[in-house]
Design a protein around this motif. Structure first.
Motif, PDB file in Angstrom:
ATOM      1  N   MET A   1       0.218  22.389   0.784  1.00  0.00           N
ATOM      2  CA  MET A   1       0.073  22.133  -0.636  1.00  0.00           C
ATOM      3  C   MET A   1      -0.726  23.253  -1.287  1.00  0.00           C
ATOM      4  O   MET A   1      -1.494  23.931  -0.614  1.00  0.00           O
ATOM      5  CB  MET A   1      -0.681  20.817  -0.859  1.00  0.00           C
ATOM      6  N   ARG A   2      -0.530  23.404  -2.594  1.00  0.00           N
ATOM      7  CA  ARG A   2      -1.323  24.349  -3.355  1.00  0.00           C
ATOM      8  C   ARG A   2      -1.424  23.857  -4.795  1.00  0.00           C
ATOM      9  O   ARG A   2      -0.583  23.081  -5.243  1.00  0.00           O
ATOM     10  CB  ARG A   2      -0.750  25.762  -3.295  1.00  0.00           C
ATOM     11  N   ILE A   3      -2.406  24.290  -5.516  1.00  0.00           N
ATOM     12  CA  ILE A   3      -2.552  23.927  -6.919  1.00  0.00           C
ATOM     13  C   ILE A   3      -1.488  24.669  -7.718  1.00  0.00           C
ATOM     14  O   ILE A   3      -1.355  25.893  -7.601  1.00  0.00           O
ATOM     15  CB  ILE A   3      -3.963  24.268  -7.443  1.00  0.00           C
ATOM     16  N   LEU A   4      -0.710  23.935  -8.516  1.00  0.00           N
ATOM     17  CA  LEU A   4       0.334  24.543  -9.328  1.00  0.00           C
ATOM     18  C   LEU A   4      -0.167  24.900 -10.716  1.00  0.00           C
ATOM     19  O   LEU A   4       0.063  26.003 -11.198  1.00  0.00           O
ATOM     20  CB  LEU A   4       1.538  23.604  -9.449  1.00  0.00           C
ATOM     21  N   HIS A   5      -0.838  23.949 -11.373  1.00  0.00           N
ATOM     22  CA  HIS A   5      -1.354  24.236 -12.708  1.00  0.00           C
ATOM     23  C   HIS A   5      -2.435  23.230 -13.103  1.00  0.00           C
ATOM     24  O   HIS A   5      -2.559  22.180 -12.492  1.00  0.00           O
ATOM     25  CB  HIS A   5      -0.241  24.259 -13.771  1.00  0.00           C
ATOM     26  N   THR A   6      -3.176  23.579 -14.124  1.00  0.00           N
ATOM     27  CA  THR A   6      -4.140  22.703 -14.783  1.00  0.00           C
ATOM     28  C   THR A   6      -3.688  22.576 -16.223  1.00  0.00           C
ATOM     29  O   THR A   6      -3.293  23.559 -16.837  1.00  0.00           O
ATOM     30  CB  THR A   6      -5.559  23.316 -14.734  1.00  0.00           C
ATOM     31  N   GLU A  49       4.394  31.881 -11.278  1.00  0.00           N
ATOM     32  CA  GLU A  49       4.049  30.529 -10.839  1.00  0.00           C
ATOM     33  C   GLU A  49       4.443  30.271  -9.385  1.00  0.00           C
ATOM     34  O   GLU A  49       3.883  29.373  -8.751  1.00  0.00           O
ATOM     35  CB  GLU A  49       4.720  29.493 -11.741  1.00  0.00           C
ATOM     36  N   PRO A  53      -1.483  29.913  -9.426  1.00  0.00           N
ATOM     37  CA  PRO A  53      -1.639  28.732 -10.276  1.00  0.00           C
ATOM     38  C   PRO A  53      -1.541  29.132 -11.748  1.00  0.00           C
ATOM     39  O   PRO A  53      -1.813  30.274 -12.117  1.00  0.00           O
ATOM     40  CB  PRO A  53      -3.027  28.198  -9.935  1.00  0.00           C
TER      41      PRO A  53
END
Length: 131
Positions: A1-6, A49, A53
């Protein structure tokens, strides 16, 4: 998993895109209107993207401001030279709300900038964090 966006909700999309692109140097990656829902999404970042992120700005067409709440903290960006970065932000019309210097009770060099909606963005000088 990884952070995609805030995601941040913004009151004026053009003003916010200008801040994040012209003051903080992000790139507008994509933007789309959703007329049925009366909102627009804009994604910004420092790379594609697929590997980086992003920051999602959500503009609801019938709102021009939000209460920030007291649970939200900040977004953090790593920079090579925090003093030069803060000078450039000020020259571009950005608002530095905490001048660069060591964090309280540590040696990590930080500063804080405020975006047009009042969201805080922490700048951390790379190589100083963790102490």
């Amino acid at each position: 998993m990884r952070i995609l966006h805030t995601m941040l909700r913004v009151g004026n999309l053009e003003r916010s895109i200008q801040f994040y692109t012209e003051v903080l140097g992000m790139e507008l990656l994509r933007q789309k209107d959703y007329p049925g829902g009366k909102f627009t999404l804009a994604f910004l970042g420092y790379g594609p993207e697929s590997t980086h992120p992003a920051l999602e700005l959500t503009y609801n067409w019938d709102r021009d401001s939000y209460d920030l709440g007291d649970a939200y903290g900040h977004i953090a960006l790593g920079v090579d030279d925090i003093y030069a970065t803060c000078d450039a932000i000020k020259a571009a019309g950005g608002k530095v709300v905490r001048e660069p210097g060591p964090m309280k009770h540590g040696t990590t060099v930080i500063a804080f900038v405020e975006d047009p909606d009042g969201y805080k963005v922490e700048l951390i000088e790379l190589g100083t964090q963790g102490s």
